[in-house]
Design a protein around this motif. Structure first.
Motif, PDB file in Angstrom:
ATOM      1  N   THR A   1      -1.499   3.205  -3.546  1.00 46.19           N
ATOM      2  CA  THR A   1      -2.548   2.906  -3.640  1.00 46.19           C
ATOM      3  C   THR A   1      -3.198   2.399  -5.178  1.00 46.19           C
ATOM      4  O   THR A   1      -4.109   1.724  -5.228  1.00 46.19           O
ATOM      5  CB  THR A   1      -3.829   3.271  -2.643  1.00 46.19           C
ATOM      6  OG1 THR A   1      -4.452   4.307  -3.544  1.00 46.19           O
ATOM      7  CG2 THR A   1      -3.117   3.897  -1.190  1.00 46.19           C
TER       8      THR A   1
ATOM      9  N   TYR B   1      -7.377   6.576  -3.194  1.00 41.49           N
ATOM     10  CA  TYR B   1      -7.218   5.165  -1.948  1.00 41.49           C
ATOM     11  C   TYR B   1      -9.056   5.711  -1.583  1.00 41.49           C
ATOM     12  O   TYR B   1      -9.453   6.640  -1.450  1.00 41.49           O
ATOM     13  CB  TYR B   1      -6.346   5.019  -0.352  1.00 41.49           C
ATOM     14  CG  TYR B   1      -6.864   4.574   0.544  1.00 41.49           C
ATOM     15  CD1 TYR B   1      -6.861   3.500   0.165  1.00 41.49           C
ATOM     16  CD2 TYR B   1      -7.805   4.896   1.742  1.00 41.49           C
ATOM     17  CE1 TYR B   1      -6.916   2.581   1.601  1.00 41.49           C
ATOM     18  CE2 TYR B   1      -7.666   3.793   2.840  1.00 41.49           C
ATOM     19  CZ  TYR B   1      -7.666   2.373   2.208  1.00 41.49           C
ATOM     20  OH  TYR B   1      -7.858   1.983   3.188  1.00 41.49           O
TER      21      TYR B   1
ATOM     22  N   GLU C   1       2.568  10.294   7.759  1.00 39.30           N
ATOM     23  CA  GLU C   1       1.851   9.819   8.251  1.00 39.30           C
ATOM     24  C   GLU C   1       0.403   9.867   7.975  1.00 39.30           C
ATOM     25  O   GLU C   1      -0.636   9.190   7.748  1.00 39.30           O
ATOM     26  CB  GLU C   1       2.217   9.081  10.581  1.00 39.30           C
ATOM     27  CG  GLU C   1       3.420   8.383  10.899  1.00 39.30           C
ATOM     28  CD  GLU C   1       2.962   7.328   8.987  1.00 39.30           C
ATOM     29  OE1 GLU C   1       2.709   6.775   9.390  1.00 39.30           O
ATOM     30  OE2 GLU C   1       4.241   7.348   8.661  1.00 39.30           O
ATOM     31  N   GLY C   2       0.275  11.328   8.014  1.00 32.41           N
ATOM     32  CA  GLY C   2      -1.589  11.843   8.095  1.00 32.41           C
ATOM     33  C   GLY C   2      -2.059  11.718   6.601  1.00 32.41           C
ATOM     34  O   GLY C   2      -2.886  12.374   6.158  1.00 32.41           O
ATOM     35  N   PHE C   3      -0.436  11.241   5.739  1.00 34.27           N
ATOM     36  CA  PHE C   3      -1.346  11.911   4.145  1.00 34.27           C
ATOM     37  C   PHE C   3      -2.294  10.651   3.734  1.00 34.27           C
ATOM     38  O   PHE C   3      -1.624   9.242   3.161  1.00 34.27           O
ATOM     39  CB  PHE C   3       0.200  11.792   3.734  1.00 34.27           C
ATOM     40  CG  PHE C   3       0.276  12.344   1.763  1.00 34.27           C
ATOM     41  CD1 PHE C   3      -0.453  13.309   1.280  1.00 34.27           C
ATOM     42  CD2 PHE C   3       0.563  10.879   1.264  1.00 34.27           C
ATOM     43  CE1 PHE C   3      -0.713  13.679  -0.044  1.00 34.27           C
ATOM     44  CE2 PHE C   3       0.262  11.238  -0.119  1.00 34.27           C
ATOM     45  CZ  PHE C   3      -0.286  12.383  -1.075  1.00 34.27           C
ATOM     46  N   VAL C   4      -3.201  10.649   3.166  1.00 36.38           N
ATOM     47  CA  VAL C   4      -3.974   9.620   2.447  1.00 36.38           C
ATOM     48  C   VAL C   4      -4.204  10.021   1.149  1.00 36.38           C
ATOM     49  O   VAL C   4      -4.466  11.504   0.581  1.00 36.38           O
ATOM     50  CB  VAL C   4      -5.310   9.431   3.049  1.00 36.38           C
ATOM     51  CG1 VAL C   4      -5.861   8.499   2.235  1.00 36.38           C
ATOM     52  CG2 VAL C   4      -5.174   9.652   4.783  1.00 36.38           C
ATOM     53  N   PRO C   5      -3.365   9.376   0.349  1.00 37.55           N
ATOM     54  CA  PRO C   5      -3.335   9.636  -1.375  1.00 37.55           C
ATOM     55  C   PRO C   5      -4.556   9.505  -1.929  1.00 37.55           C
ATOM     56  O   PRO C   5      -5.470   8.946  -1.751  1.00 37.55           O
ATOM     57  CB  PRO C   5      -3.173   8.030  -1.781  1.00 37.55           C
ATOM     58  CG  PRO C   5      -2.008   7.392  -0.662  1.00 37.55           C
ATOM     59  CD  PRO C   5      -3.036   7.757   0.375  1.00 37.55           C
TER      60      PRO C   5
ATOM     61  N   LEU D   1       1.102  -0.886   0.346  1.00 36.00           N
ATOM     62  CA  LEU D   1      -0.081  -0.073  -0.060  1.00 36.00           C
ATOM     63  C   LEU D   1       1.059   1.468   0.196  1.00 36.00           C
ATOM     64  O   LEU D   1       1.425   1.357   0.914  1.00 36.00           O
ATOM     65  CB  LEU D   1      -0.988  -0.162   1.193  1.00 36.00           C
ATOM     66  CG  LEU D   1      -2.554   0.996   1.586  1.00 36.00           C
ATOM     67  CD1 LEU D   1      -3.308   0.781   0.241  1.00 36.00           C
ATOM     68  CD2 LEU D   1      -2.742   0.792   2.726  1.00 36.00           C
TER      69      LEU D   1
ATOM     70  N   ALA E   1      -4.228  10.950  14.146  1.00 34.43           N
ATOM     71  CA  ALA E   1      -5.646  11.849  13.315  1.00 34.43           C
ATOM     72  C   ALA E   1      -4.812  11.748  11.380  1.00 34.43           C
ATOM     73  O   ALA E   1      -4.128  12.538  11.049  1.00 34.43           O
ATOM     74  CB  ALA E   1      -5.471  13.465  14.305  1.00 34.43           C
ATOM     75  N   GLY E   2      -6.679  11.815  11.369  1.00 36.53           N
ATOM     76  CA  GLY E   2      -6.622  11.443   9.695  1.00 36.53           C
ATOM     77  C   GLY E   2      -4.976  10.428   8.663  1.00 36.53           C
ATOM     78  O   GLY E   2      -4.954  10.849   7.463  1.00 36.53           O
ATOM     79  N   GLY E   3      -5.216   9.261   9.894  1.00 40.03           N
ATOM     80  CA  GLY E   3      -4.666   8.753   9.409  1.00 40.03           C
ATOM     81  C   GLY E   3      -4.827   7.759   8.291  1.00 40.03           C
ATOM     82  O   GLY E   3      -5.955   8.225   7.666  1.00 40.03           O
ATOM     83  N   MET E   4      -4.697   6.783   7.665  1.00 39.27           N
ATOM     84  CA  MET E   4      -5.377   5.944   6.587  1.00 39.27           C
ATOM     85  C   MET E   4      -6.818   4.779   6.934  1.00 39.27           C
ATOM     86  O   MET E   4      -6.679   3.838   6.258  1.00 39.27           O
ATOM     87  CB  MET E   4      -4.966   4.886   6.026  1.00 39.27           C
ATOM     88  CG  MET E   4      -3.190   5.918   5.063  1.00 39.27           C
ATOM     89  SD  MET E   4      -2.506   4.929   3.945  1.00 39.27           S
ATOM     90  CE  MET E   4      -3.647   4.510   2.653  1.00 39.27           C
TER      91      MET E   4
END
Lengths: 317, 92
Positions: free
Chosen positions: A179, A224, A217-221, A176, B88-91
């Motif tokens: 993604t 996804y 760590e807070g980064f969501v592509p 992952l 916070a704001g994780g996947m």
């Protein structure tokens, strides 16, 4: 077909190999999709080429254009190779602490490198690239984390290849990152095999690296979509290294460390199927070969413990 | 029935600094009750209103329990449970 009109046409159509020693039972089989066999040695050749060709098709990318991408890894190498052959200029933004090997790989394909501050890792590289993009509105940022053509490449090629080679597939396992692989191949496989299980292997770093990475760590592509996944594994450095070495020792496959994480999740779902008395065909992705990780020493370390110690504190996916 | 539970740095003040502790239980919920009897205050950090706290990730044999049965996930002897703080704001 093993004959192609150009090196770029040789992207994809990679082998799917059964792993007889690592498969837990005759009817619970584990299969490796060897993406290191692509032209620049990683799965990223697929999305890189597809993103470029789709951008050409809809007129975003025209002769003489400059491509801009935040990347410290395989995507930059793939984009740089395609850009070289197609005659585009390419600028890669990468964190200043990225390894010398990666800088040389990008430079040899003619990419220009802009360094971003080490703090914040790839998140900072993304921010710097977005600033450059605002300064140079004529540059084209393909942006793998949010470009639907990234997942689209796997929907169009990776997924269909796997289904054609193994119609009895029960589980698809991949790392992952952006993604793209899981979203694209996952959606294709689910449409054709409704019961197929889509399994993510997420890298888990030790506390030290978490400190370095906490902005990441807070980064969501943007690509996804959790609904595509059946389940998600979190794989620590120790298990990833152990499996990478097992894959080499038992099956002779020389792969990068993130592949060890995918194998760990694949063996996890295979063991669950075996316990439940169910037959299974588990496919996992070998994202790249071990070449770029040789300097870590994990392949030749005396013991797994020594290899794990060698990788302490390093990013491996 | 023994289950190994890996504790993240941030919660080791409840386990006398131990990285891993041992517990028992048929489900994750029962395991947390059992741990609470020796590590007072730990359960409160993991469970809120009978469910897993939002910013805590729990893995059973490395698999995210939110994709299994959450806090009701069944456990078997020899299983390994890993607790990790989610940023916070994780996947999720």
């Amino acid at each position: 077909m093993a004959r192609y009109d150009s090196p770029l046409a040789a992207v994809g159509n990679t082998p799917l190999v059964h792993l007889p020693r690592l498969s837990p039972a005759d009817d619970v089989r584990v299969w490796a999709k060897l993406e290191d066999r692509n032209p620049t040695g990683s799965i990223k050749d697929r999305p890189a080429l597809h993103m470029i060709e789709q951008a050409e098709k809809d007129g975003r990318l025209t002769p003489g254009c400059t491509i801009l991408e935040p990347t410290s890894g395989n995507t930059g190498i793939s984009l740089a190779m395609a850009a070289k052959l197609k005659g585009y200029r390419i600028v890669c933004v990468m964190p200043e602490n990225t390894s010398e090997e990666r800088r040389q790989l990008l430079a040899m394909w003619g990419a220009e490198i802009r360094s971003s501050p080490a703090a914040g890792g790839s998140n900072t590289a993304v921010r710097v690239a977005k600033e450059l993009s605002a300064e140079h509105p004529d540059w084209v940022m393909l942006y793998q984390y949010g470009n639907p053509d990234n997942a689209g490449a796997h929907y169009a090629t990776t997924g269909p290849e796997i289904l054609e080679d193994l119609p009895s597939i029960t589980h698809f396992v991949a790392g992952l990152g952006t993604t793209g692989t899981l979203m694209g191949a996952g959606r294709y496989l689910r449409e054709h095999v409704p019961d197929v299980k889509i399994v993510a292997a997420e890298p888990r770093y030790d506390d030290l690296v978490y400190g370095l990475r906490n902005l990441d760590e807070g980064f969501v592509p943007e690509l996804y979509d959790e609904s595509v996944l059946t389940t998600r594994f979190s794989v620590g450095s120790e298990d990833a290294v152990t499996r990478t070495r097992e894959l080499l020792a038992q099956e002779g496959i020389f792969a990068g460390v993130s592949t060890g994480a995918a194998l760990h999740a694949a063996l996890g779902v295979a063991r669950k199927a075996e316990r439940a008395g169910e037959a299974a065909d588990v496919v996992f992705i070998v994202a790249d070969g071990g070449w770029k990780y040789l300097s870590t020493g994990i392949y030749t370390a005396e013991s797994t413990e020594a290899a794990v110690a060698a990788l302490q504190g390093q990013l491996w996916a | 029935m023994a289950i190994e539970v890996r504790i993240p740095t941030i919660l080791r003040n409840y386990t006398d600094g131990q990285k891993a502790v041992s517990g028992e239980g048929d489900t994750l919920s029962a395991l947390f009750e059992d741990l609470e009897s020796r590590h007072t205050g730990l359960r409160e950090r993991l469970v809120d209103d009978g469910d897993l706290r939002r910013f805590v990730n729990v893995y059973l044999n490395d698999e995210d329990v939110r994709f299994l049965d959450g806090i009701g996930t069944k456990l078997t002897d020899g299983d390994s449970v890993t607790i990790l703080p989610a940023v916070a704001g994780g996947m999720h």
